[in-house]
Design a protein around this motif. Structure first.
Motif, PDB file in Angstrom:
ATOM      1  N   PRO A 272       0.833  -1.200   0.000  1.00 52.01           N
ATOM      2  CA  PRO A 272       0.000   0.000   0.000  1.00 52.01           C
ATOM      3  C   PRO A 272       0.870   1.254   0.000  1.00 52.01           C
ATOM      4  O   PRO A 272       1.943   1.270   0.604  1.00 52.01           O
ATOM      5  CB  PRO A 272      -0.799  -0.116   1.310  1.00 52.01           C
ATOM      6  N   PRO A 273       0.445   2.300  -0.681  1.00 56.04           N
ATOM      7  CA  PRO A 273       1.226   3.548  -0.657  1.00 56.04           C
ATOM      8  C   PRO A 273       1.278   4.117   0.756  1.00 56.04           C
ATOM      9  O   PRO A 273       0.330   3.950   1.533  1.00 56.04           O
ATOM     10  CB  PRO A 273       0.456   4.472  -1.605  1.00 56.04           C
ATOM     11  N   PRO A 274       2.370   4.767   1.135  1.00 57.14           N
ATOM     12  CA  PRO A 274       2.484   5.329   2.485  1.00 57.14           C
ATOM     13  C   PRO A 274       1.424   6.384   2.748  1.00 57.14           C
ATOM     14  O   PRO A 274       1.039   7.136   1.848  1.00 57.14           O
ATOM     15  CB  PRO A 274       3.895   5.926   2.512  1.00 57.14           C
ATOM     16  N   ARG A 275       0.954   6.438   3.978  1.00 58.58           N
ATOM     17  CA  ARG A 275      -0.077   7.391   4.347  1.00 58.58           C
ATOM     18  C   ARG A 275       0.543   8.764   4.606  1.00 58.58           C
ATOM     19  O   ARG A 275       1.537   8.877   5.331  1.00 58.58           O
ATOM     20  CB  ARG A 275      -0.783   6.879   5.615  1.00 58.58           C
ATOM     21  N   PRO A 276      -0.020   9.819   4.019  1.00 60.48           N
ATOM     22  CA  PRO A 276       0.536  11.164   4.242  1.00 60.48           C
ATOM     23  C   PRO A 276       0.220  11.672   5.646  1.00 60.48           C
ATOM     24  O   PRO A 276      -0.623  11.104   6.360  1.00 60.48           O
ATOM     25  CB  PRO A 276      -0.165  12.008   3.175  1.00 60.48           C
TER      26      PRO A 276
END
Length: 338
Positions: A272-276
């Motif tokens: 999953p893409p990193p959470r901002p």
């Protein structure tokens, strides 16, 4: 391209195909400062953006003229409008006139460019060289890099989905949430979130338009991808894959080595893409007029790990405008249907 000012806002009819197997379709060919835009004649939806300097003619001297966005691209457009053909040819004339001629002078200029780039790399270090290349990259170059990354993604995840009604909705959604020049691409497999590519292109998968998804959850993932892009430039991330040597080539002659981005898709899709960070992300939600709670609950139904996004929801005490109507949402969900 100041020599081309008389061609600004030039438009002509053409026939376009997106792949070697696709049927030709009627389009409007629009000539801009650095790009050619191909727009569906009936729906007025942009279908493709080409970098003007990279456009090549496939059948010199013949009418209708056939053009492709690059030497290895299956896209093609036919144009028989004399003024449009003259405009594109003028671009090539201007480029050729400003290109160093073969021989000793060209050799010295290329060598000088390589030495300057190498010297910069030695003085700054590889990271600073990549950052400099990302900072000065013009929109057309970013768009081309985004296309290359997308092509690598499609090798892994499948060809981007397209249906007329769904395409209209994704363009509408991109314009509302991400900006007038943005595009949303739907791949036919689950992608565990949204990923922003150079361009700007934002890629999603079927998991964000499938069972259990809602327009608000999709919007949240799109905005999160925007927030991540503000924290870490997608162009810089792509150049890290390319490496210093390929980036030097990009700086000196404007193109990447063949297969420079091969395998980049595997890294993008590894998890999953990193959470901002919550605070800037909430700003994106507020500006877009979207509630952050549906997105937060989709990440963690308990709310424990996303409490900041729930408690500071900019629409916690108000009802925002729906992201999409039922009809548009249904059309978008069917975009990958055969």
């Amino acid at each position: 391209m100041t020599a081309l000012d008389k061609y600004q806002r030039l438009e002509a009819a053409g026939r376009w195909r997106g792949s070697a197997e696709a049927e030709l379709r009627d389009v409007i060919v629009s000539f801009g400062d650095a790009t050619i835009v191909l727009t569906d004649l009936r729906t007025e939806i942009p279908l493709s953006h080409w970098s003007l300097p990279a456009v090549m003619r496939l059948n010199p001297g013949k009418i209708p003229a056939q053009y492709a966005p690059g030497p290895d691209d299956a896209e093609m457009v036919e144009v028989d409008d004399e003024l449009m053909i003259a405009a594109i040819e003028k671009v090539h004339d201007v480029i050729e006139a400003n290109r160093p001629h073969r021989g000793r002078l060209r050799g010295w200029m290329v060598l000088l460019g390589l030495l300057i780039a190498a010297g910069a790399g030695a003085a700054w270090g590889p990271s600073a060289l990549l950052r400099h290349a990302a900072d000065i990259a013009p929109p057309a170059q970013r768009a081309e890099i985004g296309r290359l990354v997308l092509a690598d993604l499609e090798k892994t995840a499948g060809t981007a989905c397209s249906r007329p009604a769904g395409d209209m909705v994704r363009h509408k959604l991109a314009a509302r949430l991400l900006g007038p020049e943005a595009d949303i691409v739907v791949l036919p497999t689950a992608q565990q979130g949204a990923r922003r590519l150079p361009g700007p292109i934002t890629v999603i998968g079927t998991d964000l338009i499938g069972e259990g998804a809602t327009p608000e959850i999709l919007a949240g993932h799109l905005l999160a991808a925007q927030a991540r892009a503000a924290e870490s430039d997608p162009m810089l991330e792509a150049l890290r894959q390319v490496g210093p040597r390929g980036t030097v080539q990009l700086l000196t002659n404007g193109s990447l080595p063949p297969a420079a981005l091969s395998g980049y898709a595997e890294k993008l899709l590894a998890g999953p893409p990193p959470r901002p960070e919550d605070e800037p992300l909430l700003g994106f939600f507020a500006r877009a007029g979207v509630s952050s709670e549906p997105y937060a609950r989709a990440l963690d139904p308990t709310g424990e790990a996303v409490l900041g996004l729930i408690e500071a929801d900019p629409f916690r005490t108000a009802t925002p405008k729906p992201v999409l109507g039922e009809r548009d949402w249904a059309a978008l969900r069917q975009i990958c249907d055969q």
